[in-house]
Design a protein around this motif. Structure first.
Motif, PDB file in Angstrom:
ATOM      1  N   ALA A   1       0.636  -1.141  -0.109  1.00 50.37           N
ATOM      2  CA  ALA A   1       0.271   0.266   0.006  1.00 50.37           C
ATOM      3  C   ALA A   1       1.002   1.211   0.158  1.00 50.37           C
ATOM      4  CB  ALA A   1      -1.139   0.017   0.927  1.00 50.37           C
ATOM      5  N   PRO A   2       0.548   2.448  -0.401  1.00 45.15           N
ATOM      6  CA  PRO A   2       1.164   3.427  -0.820  1.00 45.15           C
ATOM      7  C   PRO A   2       1.690   3.949   0.795  1.00 45.15           C
ATOM      8  CG  PRO A   2      -0.892   3.872  -1.933  1.00 45.15           C
ATOM      9  CD  PRO A   2      -1.336   2.240  -0.627  1.00 45.15           C
ATOM     10  N   ASN A   3       3.033   4.520   1.176  1.00 50.16           N
ATOM     11  CA  ASN A   3       3.458   4.927   2.098  1.00 50.16           C
ATOM     12  C   ASN A   3       3.719   3.455   3.229  1.00 50.16           C
ATOM     13  OD1 ASN A   3       3.408   7.611   0.834  1.00 50.16           O
ATOM     14  ND2 ASN A   3       1.123   7.736   1.160  1.00 50.16           N
ATOM     15  N   ALA A   4       3.507   1.891   2.741  1.00 45.22           N
ATOM     16  CA  ALA A   4       3.739   0.992   4.269  1.00 45.22           C
ATOM     17  C   ALA A   4       4.785   1.043   3.703  1.00 45.22           C
ATOM     18  CB  ALA A   4       3.389  -0.112   2.777  1.00 45.22           C
ATOM     19  N   PRO A   5       5.301   1.150   4.999  1.00 41.82           N
ATOM     20  CA  PRO A   5       6.573   0.942   5.880  1.00 41.82           C
ATOM     21  C   PRO A   5       6.892  -0.834   4.684  1.00 41.82           C
ATOM     22  CG  PRO A   5       5.676   0.221   7.137  1.00 41.82           C
ATOM     23  CD  PRO A   5       4.742   0.901   6.485  1.00 41.82           C
ATOM     24  N   ALA A   6       8.264  -0.735   3.837  1.00 44.89           N
ATOM     25  CA  ALA A   6       9.318  -2.019   3.591  1.00 44.89           C
ATOM     26  C   ALA A   6       9.486  -2.930   4.592  1.00 44.89           C
ATOM     27  CB  ALA A   6      10.826  -1.234   2.972  1.00 44.89           C
ATOM     28  N   ASP A   7       8.969  -4.024   4.394  1.00 48.10           N
ATOM     29  CA  ASP A   7       8.919  -4.877   4.897  1.00 48.10           C
ATOM     30  C   ASP A   7      10.505  -5.907   4.906  1.00 48.10           C
ATOM     31  OD1 ASP A   7       9.251  -7.470   5.923  1.00 48.10           O
ATOM     32  OD2 ASP A   7       7.407  -7.984   5.188  1.00 48.10           O
ATOM     33  N   THR A   8      11.353  -5.861   6.044  1.00 47.98           N
ATOM     34  CA  THR A   8      12.911  -5.914   5.707  1.00 47.98           C
ATOM     35  C   THR A   8      12.769  -7.522   6.699  1.00 47.98           C
ATOM     36  OG1 THR A   8      13.161  -5.041   7.534  1.00 47.98           O
ATOM     37  CG2 THR A   8      13.545  -3.679   5.625  1.00 47.98           C
ATOM     38  N   ARG A   9      11.422  -8.041   6.737  1.00 42.62           N
ATOM     39  CA  ARG A   9      11.698  -9.422   6.834  1.00 42.62           C
ATOM     40  C   ARG A   9      12.535 -10.308   6.093  1.00 42.62           C
ATOM     41  NH1 ARG A   9       6.255 -10.892   8.479  1.00 42.62           N
ATOM     42  NH2 ARG A   9       5.713 -10.227   6.396  1.00 42.62           N
ATOM     43  N   PRO A  10      13.774 -11.710   6.476  1.00 39.59           N
ATOM     44  CA  PRO A  10      14.268 -12.502   5.210  1.00 39.59           C
ATOM     45  C   PRO A  10      13.412 -12.944   4.756  1.00 39.59           C
ATOM     46  CG  PRO A  10      15.272 -12.677   7.941  1.00 39.59           C
ATOM     47  CD  PRO A  10      13.989 -11.342   8.105  1.00 39.59           C
TER      48      PRO A  10
ATOM     49  N   ASN B   1      24.402 -26.624   3.506  1.00 37.51           N
ATOM     50  CA  ASN B   1      24.690 -27.686   3.996  1.00 37.51           C
ATOM     51  C   ASN B   1      24.798 -27.506   5.569  1.00 37.51           C
ATOM     52  OD1 ASN B   1      25.696 -29.337   1.804  1.00 37.51           O
ATOM     53  ND2 ASN B   1      27.396 -28.202   1.231  1.00 37.51           N
ATOM     54  N   ARG B   2      24.885 -26.393   5.442  1.00 30.58           N
ATOM     55  CA  ARG B   2      24.589 -26.073   7.423  1.00 30.58           C
ATOM     56  C   ARG B   2      23.476 -26.281   7.161  1.00 30.58           C
ATOM     57  NH1 ARG B   2      28.034 -20.089   8.781  1.00 30.58           N
ATOM     58  NH2 ARG B   2      29.440 -21.692   7.756  1.00 30.58           N
ATOM     59  N   PHE B   3      22.917 -24.808   6.794  1.00 34.25           N
ATOM     60  CA  PHE B   3      20.772 -25.150   7.205  1.00 34.25           C
ATOM     61  C   PHE B   3      20.652 -26.664   7.286  1.00 34.25           C
ATOM     62  CE2 PHE B   3      16.447 -25.788   5.123  1.00 34.25           C
ATOM     63  CZ  PHE B   3      16.006 -24.928   6.893  1.00 34.25           C
ATOM     64  N   ALA B   4      21.194 -27.818   6.258  1.00 35.64           N
ATOM     65  CA  ALA B   4      20.600 -29.121   6.300  1.00 35.64           C
ATOM     66  C   ALA B   4      20.787 -30.147   7.545  1.00 35.64           C
ATOM     67  CB  ALA B   4      21.566 -30.268   4.878  1.00 35.64           C
ATOM     68  N   ARG B   5      22.154 -28.977   8.139  1.00 37.16           N
ATOM     69  CA  ARG B   5      22.607 -29.879   8.980  1.00 37.16           C
ATOM     70  C   ARG B   5      21.941 -29.420  10.317  1.00 37.16           C
ATOM     71  NH1 ARG B   5      27.779 -29.133   6.871  1.00 37.16           N
ATOM     72  NH2 ARG B   5      28.479 -27.574   8.286  1.00 37.16           N
ATOM     73  N   VAL B   6      20.953 -28.689  10.268  1.00 35.18           N
ATOM     74  CA  VAL B   6      20.516 -28.114  11.536  1.00 35.18           C
ATOM     75  C   VAL B   6      19.099 -28.519  10.803  1.00 35.18           C
ATOM     76  CG1 VAL B   6      19.665 -25.720  12.295  1.00 35.18           C
ATOM     77  CG2 VAL B   6      21.712 -25.364  11.757  1.00 35.18           C
ATOM     78  N   LEU B   7      18.507 -28.175  10.614  1.00 34.96           N
ATOM     79  CA  LEU B   7      17.549 -28.871   9.889  1.00 34.96           C
ATOM     80  C   LEU B   7      17.047 -30.424   9.869  1.00 34.96           C
ATOM     81  CD1 LEU B   7      14.692 -28.730   8.618  1.00 34.96           C
ATOM     82  CD2 LEU B   7      15.327 -29.329   6.585  1.00 34.96           C
ATOM     83  N   MET B   8      17.929 -30.945   9.846  1.00 34.74           N
ATOM     84  CA  MET B   8      18.092 -33.245  10.423  1.00 34.74           C
ATOM     85  C   MET B   8      18.062 -33.360  11.729  1.00 34.74           C
ATOM     86  SD  MET B   8      20.863 -35.387   9.673  1.00 34.74           S
ATOM     87  CE  MET B   8      22.604 -34.302  11.264  1.00 34.74           C
TER      88      MET B   8
ATOM     89  N   PHE C   1      18.345 -21.443  12.060  1.00 37.03           N
ATOM     90  CA  PHE C   1      19.334 -20.660  11.240  1.00 37.03           C
ATOM     91  C   PHE C   1      19.612 -18.994  10.659  1.00 37.03           C
ATOM     92  CE2 PHE C   1      20.128 -20.109   6.738  1.00 37.03           C
ATOM     93  CZ  PHE C   1      21.547 -20.839   6.487  1.00 37.03           C
ATOM     94  N   LEU C   2      18.789 -18.672  10.449  1.00 37.19           N
ATOM     95  CA  LEU C   2      18.612 -17.349   9.476  1.00 37.19           C
ATOM     96  C   LEU C   2      18.345 -16.433  10.781  1.00 37.19           C
ATOM     97  CD1 LEU C   2      15.367 -17.899   7.162  1.00 37.19           C
ATOM     98  CD2 LEU C   2      17.744 -17.861   6.249  1.00 37.19           C
ATOM     99  N   THR C   3      18.351 -16.874  11.871  1.00 32.78           N
ATOM    100  CA  THR C   3      18.190 -15.660  13.188  1.00 32.78           C
ATOM    101  C   THR C   3      19.916 -15.580  13.439  1.00 32.78           C
ATOM    102  OG1 THR C   3      16.442 -16.028  14.303  1.00 32.78           O
ATOM    103  CG2 THR C   3      18.182 -15.196  15.318  1.00 32.78           C
ATOM    104  N   LYS C   4      20.526 -16.882  13.322  1.00 35.04           N
ATOM    105  CA  LYS C   4      21.879 -16.906  13.512  1.00 35.04           C
ATOM    106  C   LYS C   4      22.559 -15.981  12.364  1.00 35.04           C
ATOM    107  CE  LYS C   4      26.163 -19.295  14.555  1.00 35.04           C
ATOM    108  NZ  LYS C   4      26.438 -21.882  14.810  1.00 35.04           N
ATOM    109  N   ARG C   5      21.854 -16.552  10.905  1.00 32.90           N
ATOM    110  CA  ARG C   5      22.893 -15.796  10.014  1.00 32.90           C
ATOM    111  C   ARG C   5      22.352 -13.846   9.789  1.00 32.90           C
ATOM    112  NH1 ARG C   5      21.397 -16.594   3.451  1.00 32.90           N
ATOM    113  NH2 ARG C   5      23.591 -15.802   3.084  1.00 32.90           N
ATOM    114  N   VAL C   6      21.330 -13.783  10.456  1.00 31.57           N
ATOM    115  CA  VAL C   6      21.332 -12.138   9.957  1.00 31.57           C
ATOM    116  C   VAL C   6      21.860 -11.581  11.210  1.00 31.57           C
ATOM    117  CG1 VAL C   6      19.727 -10.695  10.750  1.00 31.57           C
ATOM    118  CG2 VAL C   6      18.905 -12.201   9.001  1.00 31.57           C
TER     119      VAL C   6
END
Length: 333
Positions: A82-91, A237-244, A310-315
């Motif tokens: 929407a106009p003037n809506a703040p940009a969504d910066t989430r991964p 590969n790192r995420f695959a290990r976390v996911l496993m 995974f994403l929290t640590k990467r960010v």
């Protein structure tokens, strides 16, 4: 979602157990061009509403746990803010339910793979969206065929931080029995014969859908693999290990849960990507899990936890690596 015209049409012969298909290629046009084409310049244009469309049909009603495929959200993914809506910066997390449309995928019972993985993808999407930490994009949210290359491009266009492709496997008749979930990453050489077989089968999806791959040079796959950045593969590969580690606390894993092969859908050089085979539809126990809402919820929770970790640590690591701004110089007295 707007006016279009038929740019090309053709009929494909029956192949791979599928009937002949009529293929229509559509291209977007403006309303004036559309009106001239159908001779209704003075007729008001009627814009389609998602609310007016019929929801997709439910999965096989004969299943003891029928899976209802939900209609897409009223706001399509990627719609302008929407106009003037703040940009969504989430991964951005891209969830890719395999197959769809005329590509049924593996069939080990009354419910085809395309429906099983779509239902799971929707459950994972809902779980991630409830947490609110990530923006979730689905490559498909209904029974639509999406070419493999387009799935990769969706992730790249969205600037995805992670791409998770969802599938289910099956062993050919007479080749024994296998059970459990498996997580695949991209590699030039398959980790074993079974991984190579699966990659070849999944990579033929475009042929089933009628996409012409013969125009591409023979070395395209090799070039794409060479372009895959070392850093992206490391993150995958790192995420695959976390996911496993998270999935094995909730679901039964294959005896070799981490494998690799040359899946086309994992070849985005700038997006960490994994392909998850939830189980084997050729195994009675796995098939029972795939149609179980309780199993689906438990597995989606485990995968969502892994994505979060995974994403929290990467960010956090990315933020720590940014150079600090130098302090302004003070004038000498």
């Amino acid at each position: 979602t707007g006016p279009a015209r038929i740019a090309n049409s053709s009929v494909l012969d029956a192949a791979n157990g599928q009937p002949p298909r009529l293929v229509l290629e559509l291209e977007e046009v403006d309303e004036a061009t559309f009106a001239r084409a159908i001779g209704t310049d003075n007729r008001p244009m009627l814009k389609p509403s998602l609310a007016d469309s019929s929801p997709p049909a439910a999965l096989a009603a004969a299943s003891p746990n029928p899976l209802a495929v939900r209609p897409p959200p009223t706001t399509p993914a990627g719609a302008p803010a929407a106009p003037n809506a703040p940009a969504d910066t989430r991964p951005v997390v891209v969830i890719d339910p395999g197959h769809g449309g005329i590509d049924y995928g593996t069939q080990g019972g009354e419910i085809p793979e395309k429906n099983l993985v779509l239902a799971f993808g929707q459950a994972l999407r809902d779980r991630l969206e409830r947490a609110g930490k990530f923006r979730v994009v689905m490559t498909r949210d209904d029974d639509t065929f999406i070419p493999l290359g387009d799935r990769v491009r969706i992730a790249q266009k969205q600037g995805a931080a992670l791409f998770v492709s969802i599938h289910a496997d099956a062993l050919p008749r007479g080749e024994g029995d296998a059970q459990g979930a498996t997580i695949y990453t991209l590699s030039d050489k398959a980790s074993d014969v079974e991984a190579e077989r699966l990659a070849e089968a999944e990579n033929r999806a475009d042929l089933i859908g009628g996409v012409n791959l013969t125009e591409e040079p023979a070395d395209v796959a090799d070039i794409l693999i060479d372009l895959a950045r070392r850093e992206t593969r490391t993150f995958s590969n790192r995420f695959a290990r976390v996911l496993m580690n998270d999935m094995k606390t909730a679901v039964h894993m294959h005896k070799r849960p981490l494998k690799s092969a040359g899946f086309r859908v994992l070849k985005a050089p700038d997006v960490p990507s994994v392909l998850v085979e939830l189980g084997y539809v050729s195994n009675k126990g796995d098939m029972g899990n795939l149609v179980s809402e309780a199993w689906r919820s438990r597995t989606a929770d485990a995968m969502a936890r892994a994505i979060d970790v995974f994403l929290t640590k990467r960010v956090a690591n990315a933020g720590a690596e940014r150079p600090e701004k130098p302090a302004p110089a003070r004038a000498k007295p």
